[in-house]
Motif scaffolding. Structure first.
Motif, short mmCIF file in Angstrom:
data_model
loop_
_atom_site.label_atom_id
_atom_site.label_comp_id
_atom_site.label_asym_id
_atom_site.label_seq_id
_atom_site.Cartn_x
_atom_site.Cartn_y
_atom_site.Cartn_z
N VAL A 38 -14.54 -12.22 -20.55
CA VAL A 38 -14.53 -11.52 -21.83
C VAL A 38 -15.94 -11.32 -22.38
N ASN A 39 -16.80 -12.29 -22.17
CA ASN A 39 -18.14 -12.24 -22.73
C ASN A 39 -19.19 -12.25 -21.62
N PRO A 40 -19.29 -11.18 -20.85
CA PRO A 40 -20.26 -11.18 -19.75
C PRO A 40 -21.69 -11.12 -20.28
N GLU A 43 -24.46 -7.87 -19.43
CA GLU A 43 -24.64 -6.64 -20.19
C GLU A 43 -25.88 -6.69 -21.08
N ASN A 44 -26.36 -7.87 -21.40
CA ASN A 44 -27.53 -8.02 -22.26
C ASN A 44 -28.78 -8.13 -21.38
N PRO A 45 -29.72 -7.20 -21.51
CA PRO A 45 -30.91 -7.26 -20.65
C PRO A 45 -31.84 -8.42 -20.97
#
Length: 112
Positions: A38-40, A43-45
């Motif tokens: 649910v909270n990968p 995705e945040n660089p």
């Protein structure tokens, strides 16, 4: 002859405690799996490469606890030492999560 054991140290209570530990470990593993999907963090660089390492460590600890306590429940062979060791592992991993996470991040951080 009467059994002089305190009421908390009977075989019924050790079975209950071991089952509770096994259920908690299974629940915590489910929480970790859901959190990963649910909270990968990919995705945040700005997320570091080793951000998942403490989560994997906690999953491994709880998987070991689940295996040991689950085996005890399935075989219906309950021992206080097994229940205590599993309870201590779970308690320490939960209470000292931040310290464990910082230690693991320190081990897995590569300096360029």
């Amino acid at each position: 002859m009467e059994d002089n054991k305190p009421p908390i140290l009977n075989s019924k209570n050790i079975a209950l405690i071991t089952k509770i530990i096994a259920i908690y470990a299974a629940f915590y593993l489910c929480v970790i799996i859901v959190q990963l999907f649910v909270n990968p963090l990919d995705e945040n660089p700005l997320t570091p490469q080793n951000a998942y390492d403490p989560i994997y460590f906690m999953a491994a600890v709880h998987l070991i606890v689940l295996a040991i306590s689950g085996w005890s429940v399935l075989k219906k062979k309950f021992h206080w030492i097994v229940a205590l060791v599993c309870a201590v592992l779970v308690a320490f991993s939960r209470f000292y999560y931040n310290e464990i996470a910082e230690y693991i991040w320190g081990l897995t951080t590569t300096v360029s």
